[in-house]
Design an enzyme around this catalytic site. Structure first.
Site, PDB file in Angstrom:
ATOM      1  N   LEU A   3      33.859  40.943  43.136  1.00 30.76           N
ATOM      2  CA  LEU A   3      34.445  42.237  42.462  1.00 30.76           C
ATOM      3  C   LEU A   3      35.550  42.749  43.498  1.00 30.76           C
ATOM      4  O   LEU A   3      35.476  43.985  43.480  1.00 30.76           O
ATOM      5  CB  LEU A   3      33.105  43.099  42.397  1.00 30.76           C
ATOM      6  CG  LEU A   3      32.027  42.621  41.654  1.00 30.76           C
ATOM      7  CD1 LEU A   3      30.773  43.707  41.805  1.00 30.76           C
ATOM      8  CD2 LEU A   3      32.264  42.420  40.119  1.00 30.76           C
TER       9      LEU A   3
ATOM     10  N   ASP B 185      39.467  32.515  47.069  1.00 30.02           N
ATOM     11  CA  ASP B 185      39.544  31.193  47.654  1.00 30.02           C
ATOM     12  C   ASP B 185      39.071  31.288  49.032  1.00 30.02           C
ATOM     13  O   ASP B 185      38.192  30.311  49.258  1.00 30.02           O
ATOM     14  CB  ASP B 185      40.733  30.574  47.602  1.00 30.02           C
ATOM     15  CG  ASP B 185      41.408  30.154  46.318  1.00 30.02           C
ATOM     16  OD1 ASP B 185      40.364  30.204  45.316  1.00 30.02           O
ATOM     17  OD2 ASP B 185      42.467  30.473  46.080  1.00 30.02           O
TER      18      ASP B 185
HETATM   19  P1  ATP Z   1      42.311  35.890  43.894  1.00 30.42           P
HETATM   20  O1  ATP Z   1      42.539  35.272  42.705  1.00 30.42           O
HETATM   21  O2  ATP Z   1      43.501  36.860  44.509  1.00 30.42           O
HETATM   22  O3  ATP Z   1      42.230  34.854  45.021  1.00 30.42           O
HETATM   23  P2  ATP Z   1      39.808  36.881  43.125  1.00 30.42           P
HETATM   24  O4  ATP Z   1      40.036  37.846  41.841  1.00 30.42           O
HETATM   25  O5  ATP Z   1      39.416  35.363  42.738  1.00 30.42           O
HETATM   26  O6  ATP Z   1      40.985  36.690  44.042  1.00 30.42           O
HETATM   27  P3  ATP Z   1      38.212  38.980  44.261  1.00 30.42           P
HETATM   28  O7  ATP Z   1      37.270  39.386  43.595  1.00 30.42           O
HETATM   29  O8  ATP Z   1      39.533  39.784  44.078  1.00 30.42           O
HETATM   30  O9  ATP Z   1      38.572  37.435  43.944  1.00 30.42           O
HETATM   31  O10 ATP Z   1      38.005  38.916  45.788  1.00 30.42           O
HETATM   32  C1  ATP Z   1      37.046  37.888  46.342  1.00 30.42           C
HETATM   33  C2  ATP Z   1      36.402  38.589  47.580  1.00 30.42           C
HETATM   34  O11 ATP Z   1      37.350  38.857  48.469  1.00 30.42           O
HETATM   35  C3  ATP Z   1      35.538  39.890  47.289  1.00 30.42           C
HETATM   36  O12 ATP Z   1      34.143  39.419  46.734  1.00 30.42           O
HETATM   37  C4  ATP Z   1      35.417  40.645  48.404  1.00 30.42           C
HETATM   38  O13 ATP Z   1      34.508  40.260  49.201  1.00 30.42           O
HETATM   39  C5  ATP Z   1      36.734  40.321  49.087  1.00 30.42           C
HETATM   40  N1  ATP Z   1      37.849  40.958  48.965  1.00 30.42           N
HETATM   41  C6  ATP Z   1      38.795  41.166  47.903  1.00 30.42           C
HETATM   42  N2  ATP Z   1      39.542  42.262  48.208  1.00 30.42           N
HETATM   43  C7  ATP Z   1      39.183  43.000  49.125  1.00 30.42           C
HETATM   44  C8  ATP Z   1      39.406  44.370  49.733  1.00 30.42           C
HETATM   45  N3  ATP Z   1      40.446  44.875  49.166  1.00 30.42           N
HETATM   46  N4  ATP Z   1      38.936  44.816  50.683  1.00 30.42           N
HETATM   47  C9  ATP Z   1      37.874  44.003  51.117  1.00 30.42           C
HETATM   48  N5  ATP Z   1      37.482  42.725  50.768  1.00 30.42           N
HETATM   49  C10 ATP Z   1      38.115  42.264  49.537  1.00 30.42           C
END
Ligand code: ATP
Length: 306
Positions: free
Chosen positions: A221, A253
Site C-alpha cells: 500500500l 521490488d
Molecule cells: P513500484 O511499482 O514503484 O516498485 P509498488 O507499487 O509495487 O512499487 P508500493 O506498494 O508502492 O509498491 O511499495 C512497496 C512497499 O514499499 C510498501 O509496502 C512500503 O513498505 C514501501 N514504501 C513504498 N512507498 C513508501 C513510502 N513513501 N514510505 C515508506 N515506505 C514506502
C-alpha cells in the site's frame, strides 16, 4: 541456492527533458541515464544486496545491453548461468521520458523477456529443487512463470508470486500454487475488481484472492505499508515507517527481494515479522534516487533487522 528468481531483465533508458514532446515533435533532452532494471532483475538484486545467495533465470538479447546486466549481476555474486541469450529479439528495454514536473511517459518493449520459455526454467530444475524460495512475476512469458510455480510446488519449495505488472486474467495455477501472493493496490484492483483504498477494501480484495486458492495474500500500500492476510484468514495492516521519500520507483521490488531474503534465511520468523522487516528495507530504498542502486545492503541497515 537460497533464492531463485524467474523473471525479467530490462534496460532502463531514461531521458530527462524540460517537457514531454507532442506527437511528431523532436525535442532536445537535458541528460540521459542507462541502467539495469526489470522486475525480476530488481527483486534478485534486492535479495542479493541483503546477502542472499541468488540465481537468476531470464532471457536477454545478443546485444550490448545484455552485457551490462551480466556485469552488474556478476559484481553482486548472482549466479547468471541460467540467463540465456536469444538472437530473435533485443534485450527488453524501457524508454522513459521524465519531465521537470516529475511527470513521465514510458514505453516498455519486453523483447527477449517474452522468449523465456518453460524449457529454460526446467533446465534449472536442480537449482529450484534445492532452493529455499522461488520468486516469479508476470513480466516474462507466462509459461515460464507457471513452470516455475509448478516445479517449486512439486518440490515443496516456497514461492512468492508477484502478479505484476497488472493483469486481469491469470491461470488458476498462479493462485493455487504460490505460498505468498503479492500485489500492489492497482494490481489487486485489476484482479479482483475491488478498489483498494482502505483496510476494509484491502481485506475484501485479499479474500477474493484467497477464494481463488491463494494461501497468504500481501497487498502493498505504498507509504501506508502492506496488508497481510494469512492462511488462517487473519488480516493485519503492517505500517510502513514514516520516512521522507525521494524516489519510490522499485519500492515494490525492494520489498519482494527482502521478503525472499527473510523467508530463505530466517524461515522460523513469524510471517508478520518478515513483512515488517521487508517494509523497513523498502522504506530505506525510497529515501534514495534510482532503482537497484537505491536498494540497501545489509551493512547499511540497522542490526535489529538481522
Ligand atoms: P513500484 O511499482 O514503484 O516498485 P509498488 O507499487 O509495487 O512499487 P508500493 O506498494 O508502492 O509498491 O511499495 C512497496 C512497499 O514499499 C510498501 O509496502 C512500503 O513498505 C514501501 N514504501 C513504498 N512507498 C513508501 C513510502 N513513501 N514510505 C515508506 N515506505 C514506502
Amino acid at each position: 541456492m537460497a533464492v531463485v528468481v524467474v523473471g525479467s531483465l530490462i534496460t532502463d533508458i531514461i531521458s530527462y527533458v524540460e517537457r514531454l514532446p507532442q506527437p511528431g515533435e523532436t525535442i532536445r533532452g537535458k541528460s540521459l541515464f542507462i541502467g539495469c532494471g526489470g522486475k525480476g532483475a530488481n527483486q534478485c538484486v534486492a535479495a542479493a544486496k541483503l546477502g542472499a545467495e541468488c540465481t537468476m533465470i531470464g532471457k536477454l538479447g545478443s546485444d550490448s545491453f545484455s552485457e551490462m546486466h551480466e556485469t552488474s549481476f556478476k559484481s553482486l555474486g548472482i549466479n547468471f548461468e541460467h540467463v540465456s541469450r536469444t538472437d530473435e529479439a533485443f534485450t527488453g528495454v524501457a524508454q522513459i521520458l521524465v519531465e521537470e514536473t516529475g511527470q513521465n511517459s514510458i514505453v516498455i518493449v519486453p523483447g527477449a523477456n517474452d522468449k523465456l520459455g518453460a524449457e529454460n526454467v526446467r533446465k534449472a530444475v536442480a537449482l529450484i529443487k534445492e532452493a529455499c524460495v522461488v520468486v516469479a512475476q508476470l513480466e516474462v512469458n507466462i509459461e515460464a512463470s507457471v513452470e516455475a510455480l509448478k516445479l517449486a510446488f512439486t518440490n515443496e519449495v516456497k514461492i512468492i508470486f508477484n502478479a505484476a505488472p497488472a493483469a486481469s486474467n491469470l491461470p488458476s495455477e498462479v493462485y493455487q500454487l504460490s505460498s505468498v501472493f503479492c500485489v500492489n493496490e492497482s494490481e489487486a484492483e485489476m484482479l479482483t475488481g475491488e478498489k483498494v483504498d482502505s483496510i476494509e477494501s484491502a481485506d475484501r480484495s485479499a479474500q477474493i484472492l484467497q477464494e481463488r486458492g491463494c494461501k497468504v495474500v500481501l497487498i502493498t500500500l505504498g507509504s501506508r505499508g502492506a496488508y497481510l492476510k494469512d492462511e488462517a484468514n487473519n488480516g493485519i495492516l503492517i505500517a510502513a515507517p514514516p520516512v521522507k521519500a525521494v524516489d519510490t520507483t522499485g519500492a515494490g521490488d525492494s520489498f519482494i527481494g527482502a521478503l525472499a531474503y527473510y523467508m530463505a534465511y530466517y524461515p522460523k520468523l513469524p510471517l508478520q515479522t518478515m513483512v515488517e522487516r521487508s517494509c523497513q528495507v523498502a522504506a530505506f530504498s525510497v529515501q534514495k534516487p534510482g532503482t537497484q542502486i537505491s536498494f540497501p545492503t545489509k551493512e547499511e541497515l540497522p542490526e535489529e533487522l538481522f
